[in-house]
Design an enzyme around this catalytic site. Structure first.
Site, PDB file in Angstrom:
ATOM      1  N   ASP A 168      32.256  31.122  31.934  1.00  0.00           N
ATOM      2  CA  ASP A 168      32.603  32.026  33.339  1.00  0.00           C
ATOM      3  C   ASP A 168      33.929  32.022  33.451  1.00  0.00           C
ATOM      4  O   ASP A 168      34.759  31.293  33.679  1.00  0.00           O
ATOM      5  CB  ASP A 168      31.888  30.910  34.605  1.00  0.00           C
ATOM      6  CG  ASP A 168      30.596  30.395  34.389  1.00  0.00           C
ATOM      7  OD1 ASP A 168      29.661  31.326  33.741  1.00  0.00           O
ATOM      8  OD2 ASP A 168      30.184  29.482  34.908  1.00  0.00           O
ATOM      9  N   SER A 188      26.532  32.695  30.609  1.00  0.00           N
ATOM     10  CA  SER A 188      27.877  32.818  30.883  1.00  0.00           C
ATOM     11  C   SER A 188      27.880  33.992  32.005  1.00  0.00           C
ATOM     12  O   SER A 188      27.046  34.716  32.285  1.00  0.00           O
ATOM     13  CB  SER A 188      28.554  33.212  29.549  1.00  0.00           C
ATOM     14  OG  SER A 188      28.609  32.534  28.652  1.00  0.00           O
ATOM     15  N   SER A 202      28.671  26.800  29.768  1.00  0.00           N
ATOM     16  CA  SER A 202      28.858  28.269  30.294  1.00  0.00           C
ATOM     17  C   SER A 202      30.210  28.569  30.082  1.00  0.00           C
ATOM     18  O   SER A 202      31.002  28.059  30.275  1.00  0.00           O
ATOM     19  CB  SER A 202      28.364  28.359  31.750  1.00  0.00           C
ATOM     20  OG  SER A 202      28.364  29.559  32.082  1.00  0.00           O
TER      21      SER A 202
END
Length: 373
Positions: A284, A244, A282
């Site tokens: 983000d 991340s 992920s």
């Protein structure tokens, strides 16, 4: 303290005096780092937009570039258009404890909260540090976070394996907290934009690009993480292998929620310059705020809209977008350059980026390009 990534010659914008998010006037930062024994490698990082965030709420917006992660409090930010609490970064399983610490800090500072005044929705963002850290131990306590917020200050601060970045990795190297800032030209107001990242991305080593040079290809089979057999399950599947990144963008350009959302999205371009691809697993998550477009909270608990107007000058906004992309790019470099080799849980070792070697590689490529020209 000069950031290690200052050895890079790239970039077209002027760096701030500290090359940090704290170059934006009023912004405060602090870390609490938890390193103990062979398996505790975690912490928390606080970013406070000003000295009185509850009464001087800053215009803000959030962006979930890929949503396999958590940043609490963002529904209200995007509904109201402002941020009214500190931002705290930590590991995934300590989000609730950090949230509790923020609430305790705010109740101590603002005793009418919950007694006629409104109640806060803290902003806490996480990355998974279980590769190096005993994440189930939940080592960041609410008391740690309350003390962390009391310690937040302006000026320079540590980067790399500190605070929330203690147990983080990127491109198979040790990573963590990074920061950078850029200043617009005087003809456009000399405004500042600063970025802080907690970098834990798992993008392919081969994609790592620094200052336009494909460093990852050159180091693809070197400085690889060491995973003893007893820790091999960590890399098998799921979020730990996808990573991340949390990105915080601050500026003193007067901007409203709509404009700050557009600004937050520019962080995506900075990620791309470094070679990040944002995997399915992920988280983000980005947040952007303006320290000069304020919503005032008065003694009667009313919130008034900003009295001034946001900047609408296209030249300023375009330059700000470019500066934000570059500051994000260099904040990610900073996270990699500042984090040294670390061994953690179950003997897993992540190597730090070989900074001197990388700078030499970049200079060699640049010299060859000059010769060709």
């Amino acid at each position: 303290m000069t950031p290690l990534h200052a050895g890079l010659d790239g970039g077209v914008y002027t760096r701030g005096a500290l090359d940090a998010i704290t170059d934006v006037p009023g912004v405060l930062v602090a870390h609490v780092t938890k390193i103990a024994g062979s398996s505790v490698r975690t912490g928390a990082t606080a970013i406070i937009p000003n000295a009185d965030p509850w009464n001087e709420k800053v215009a803000a917006a959030s962006e979930a570039y890929n949503g396999n992660g958590e940043m609490t409090g963002t529904h209200w930010i995007d509904e109201a258009g402002y941020l009214e609490t500190p931002i705290v970064l930590t590991d995934t399983l300590d989000v609730g404890l950090a949230d509790d610490g923020v609430i305790s800090w705010m109740m101590q500072r603002y005793p009418q909260i919950g007694l006629g005044d409104d109640v806060p929705l803290p902003v806490v963002a996480e990355c998974d540090d279980q590769t190096l850290n005993d994440i189930r131990g939940r080592h960041v306590t609410s008391q740690d976070v309350t003390a962390l917020l009391r310690a937040a200050k302006s000026g320079q601060f540590s980067r790399g394996s500190v605070g929330a970045g203690t147990g983080m990795e990127a491109f198979g190297f040790k990573a963590g907290i990074g920061s950078a800032s850029r200043v617009l030209p005087s003809r456009l107001g000399s405004y500042v934009v600063g970025v802080l990242v907690n970098d834990n991305t798992a993008s392919s080593r081969a994609l790592l690009t620094i200052d336009g040079v494909h460093i990852g290809r050159m180091l693809q089979h070197q400085y690889l993480p060491v995973f003893p057999k007893r820790a091999s399950f960590i890399r098998s599947s799921g979020r730990p292998s996808d990573g991340s990144i949390i990105i915080v963008v601050a500026t003193n350009v007067p901007l409203d929620h709509r404009q700050l959302y557009a600004l937050a999205k520019r962080a995506e371009l900075g990620m791309g310059r470094v070679g990040m691809t944002s995997h399915v697993g992920s988280g983000d998550l980005f947040i952007a705020f303006s320290t000069s477009y304020l919503y005032k909270h008065d003694e009667n608990f009313n919130v008034s809209s900003p009295t001034g107007q946001p900047v609408e000058d296209t030249d300023v906004l375009n330059e700000l977008y470019g500066a934000t992309v570059e500051a994000t790019e260099y904040a990610i470099y900073d996270a990699l350059f500042s984090a040294g080799t670390m061994t953690g849980r179950d003997g897993v070792t992540l190597y730090g980026l070989p900074v001197d070697r990388v700078l030499k590689m970049i200079r060699t490529v640049r010299a060859a390009e000059t010769t060709v020209r």
